[in-house]
Scaffold this active site. Structure first.
Site, PDB file in Angstrom:
ATOM      1  N   ARG A 104       0.844  -1.185   0.000  1.00 46.73           N
ATOM      2  CA  ARG A 104       0.000   0.000   0.000  1.00 46.73           C
ATOM      3  C   ARG A 104       0.879   1.235   0.000  1.00 46.73           C
ATOM      4  O   ARG A 104       1.739   1.380   0.863  1.00 46.73           O
ATOM      5  CB  ARG A 104      -0.786  -0.013   1.316  1.00 46.73           C
ATOM      6  CG  ARG A 104      -2.229   0.114   1.144  1.00 46.73           C
ATOM      7  CD  ARG A 104      -2.996  -0.100   2.370  1.00 46.73           C
ATOM      8  NE  ARG A 104      -2.487   0.439   3.615  1.00 46.73           N
ATOM      9  CZ  ARG A 104      -3.272   0.829   4.594  1.00 46.73           C
ATOM     10  NH1 ARG A 104      -4.572   0.774   4.433  1.00 46.73           N
ATOM     11  NH2 ARG A 104      -2.783   1.251   5.719  1.00 46.73           N
ATOM     12  N   THR A 108      -1.081   7.541  -0.647  1.00 46.87           N
ATOM     13  CA  THR A 108      -2.373   7.444  -1.344  1.00 46.87           C
ATOM     14  C   THR A 108      -3.228   6.290  -0.821  1.00 46.87           C
ATOM     15  O   THR A 108      -4.431   6.241  -1.095  1.00 46.87           O
ATOM     16  CB  THR A 108      -2.156   7.200  -2.845  1.00 46.87           C
ATOM     17  OG1 THR A 108      -1.519   5.917  -2.995  1.00 46.87           O
ATOM     18  CG2 THR A 108      -1.272   8.265  -3.464  1.00 46.87           C
ATOM     19  N   ASP A 200       0.758  -2.510  12.285  1.00 44.10           N
ATOM     20  CA  ASP A 200       1.240  -2.911  10.954  1.00 44.10           C
ATOM     21  C   ASP A 200       1.668  -4.382  11.002  1.00 44.10           C
ATOM     22  O   ASP A 200       2.661  -4.740  11.643  1.00 44.10           O
ATOM     23  CB  ASP A 200       2.418  -2.022  10.545  1.00 44.10           C
ATOM     24  CG  ASP A 200       2.812  -2.271   9.094  1.00 44.10           C
ATOM     25  OD1 ASP A 200       2.795  -1.320   8.300  1.00 44.10           O
ATOM     26  OD2 ASP A 200       3.146  -3.438   8.761  1.00 44.10           O
ATOM     27  N   ASP A 203       5.293  -5.271   9.727  1.00 53.06           N
ATOM     28  CA  ASP A 203       6.343  -4.824  10.647  1.00 53.06           C
ATOM     29  C   ASP A 203       6.372  -5.683  11.907  1.00 53.06           C
ATOM     30  O   ASP A 203       7.440  -6.010  12.429  1.00 53.06           O
ATOM     31  CB  ASP A 203       6.113  -3.353  11.038  1.00 53.06           C
ATOM     32  CG  ASP A 203       6.482  -2.411   9.895  1.00 53.06           C
ATOM     33  OD1 ASP A 203       7.194  -2.842   8.971  1.00 53.06           O
ATOM     34  OD2 ASP A 203       6.031  -1.249   9.931  1.00 53.06           O
TER      35      ASP A 203
HETATM   36  C1  PRP Z   1      -0.706  -4.523   4.597  1.00 56.98           C
HETATM   37  C2  PRP Z   1      -1.499  -5.795   4.745  1.00 56.98           C
HETATM   38  C3  PRP Z   1      -2.321  -5.811   3.483  1.00 56.98           C
HETATM   39  C4  PRP Z   1      -2.594  -4.355   3.251  1.00 56.98           C
HETATM   40  C5  PRP Z   1      -3.999  -4.050   3.683  1.00 56.98           C
HETATM   41  O1  PRP Z   1       0.370  -4.688   3.739  1.00 56.98           O
HETATM   42  O2  PRP Z   1      -0.689  -6.923   4.923  1.00 56.98           O
HETATM   43  O3  PRP Z   1      -1.653  -6.389   2.374  1.00 56.98           O
HETATM   44  O4  PRP Z   1      -1.682  -3.617   4.071  1.00 56.98           O
HETATM   45  O5  PRP Z   1      -4.345  -2.759   3.362  1.00 56.98           O
HETATM   46  P1  PRP Z   1      -5.459  -2.396   2.284  1.00 56.98           P
HETATM   47  O6  PRP Z   1      -6.608  -3.310   2.538  1.00 56.98           O
HETATM   48  O7  PRP Z   1      -5.764  -0.961   2.594  1.00 56.98           O
HETATM   49  O8  PRP Z   1      -4.871  -2.586   0.925  1.00 56.98           O
HETATM   50  P2  PRP Z   1       1.411  -3.498   3.447  1.00 56.98           P
HETATM   51  O9  PRP Z   1       0.928  -2.653   2.335  1.00 56.98           O
HETATM   52  O10 PRP Z   1       1.731  -2.805   4.727  1.00 56.98           O
HETATM   53  O11 PRP Z   1       2.673  -4.281   2.877  1.00 56.98           O
HETATM   54  P3  PRP Z   1       3.680  -5.272   3.623  1.00 56.98           P
HETATM   55  O12 PRP Z   1       2.920  -6.545   3.919  1.00 56.98           O
HETATM   56  O13 PRP Z   1       4.731  -5.481   2.590  1.00 56.98           O
HETATM   57  O14 PRP Z   1       4.169  -4.608   4.870  1.00 56.98           O
HETATM   58  N1  URA Z   2      -2.096  -2.818   7.019  1.00 57.68           N
HETATM   59  C1  URA Z   2      -1.708  -3.231   8.242  1.00 57.68           C
HETATM   60  O1  URA Z   2      -0.698  -3.950   8.394  1.00 57.68           O
HETATM   61  N2  URA Z   2      -2.449  -2.840   9.300  1.00 57.68           N
HETATM   62  C2  URA Z   2      -3.536  -2.066   9.181  1.00 57.68           C
HETATM   63  O2  URA Z   2      -4.172  -1.769  10.204  1.00 57.68           O
HETATM   64  C3  URA Z   2      -3.924  -1.660   7.894  1.00 57.68           C
HETATM   65  C4  URA Z   2      -3.193  -2.058   6.832  1.00 57.68           C
END
Ligand code: PRP
Ligand code: URA
Length: 209
Positions: A104, A108, A200, A203
């Protein structure tokens, strides 16, 4: 319209209470995501097709049942979805695993796609997409688009926590995809995080913050 199933099994809910806790460290968080995913997979697969077989026990012949339906593909959304794969594979070791890279954009909140590698026979498999968080739904909708564009049909989505906004987005874009969650939370905050959520997920799984 797709359905949303919330798993309120006490073991799942107990483990969810620990992963939500901000004091829970990386190692325990990872172990619990793995365990919750295994418990959820047990429920998600409860309608798998079986066929009768005859086996010989040490006592006599017996009628038993083995899996007979379509084979499974698990597709984690990178990176946090990876934390859910091993728990499911422990129950269904012959499942194939595809990978979809979507993150994400922090400004945005729109999904940015960077990787997609799926089993060649994806069109013949039942598919479970896994990702701990369904927030705006952008990542899940993009992942489902990817899979459908490559011939995937029978798709289910499995998340630990979903926000109403994400559920609505998936239902609107993909009314054929059922959603399985351990918890449905209240809303998204101004940064797009699920409230109360667990922070997150990527993380916390990989210790990157
Ligand atoms: C997080 C999570 C989802 C997404 C959800 O990933 O694991 O994939 O956000 O958000 P959305 O429903 O608003 O799209 P992130 O983008 O943080 O990536 P990562 O797993 O690489 O940390
Ligand atoms: N992605 C995450 O990891 N946590 C949230 O709460 C939303 C998006």
């Amino acid at each position: 319209m797709s359905e949303v199933f919330v798993f309120d099994h006490p073991l799942i809910q107990h483990k969810m209470s620990i992963i939500r806790d901000k004091e829970t460290g990386c190692k325990e968080f990872r172990e619990l995501v793995d365990e919750i995913s295994m418990l959820m997979a047990y429920e998600v697969t409860k309608d798998m097709v079986t066929e009768p077989v005859e086996v010989e026990t040490p006592i006599c012949k017996a009628k038993a049942y083995r899996l007979a339906g379509r084979k499974l593909a698990i597709v984690p959304i990178l990176r946090a979805g990876l934390g859910m794969v091993d728990g499911i594979l422990r129950l269904i070791p012959n499942a194939k695993v595809g990978h979809i890279g979507v993150y994400r954009d922090p400004e945005t909140l729109k999904p940015v796609e960077y990787y997609c590698k799926l089993p060649l026979d994806i069109g013949e498999r039942d598919i479970i997409i896994v990702d701990p968080m369904l927030a705006t739904g952008g990542s899940a909708v993009a992942a489902i688009n990817f899979i459908k564009a490559r011939g995937g049909k029978n798709i289910q989505l499995m998340n630990l926590i979903a926000a109403p906004e994400g559920i609505k987005a998936v239902q609107k874009a993909h009314p054929d995809v059922n959603i399985y969650v351990a918890a449905q939370d209240s809303h998204l905050n101004e940064l797009g995080y699920i409230v109360p959520g667990l922070g997150d997920a990527g993380d916390r799984l990989y210790g990157t913050k």
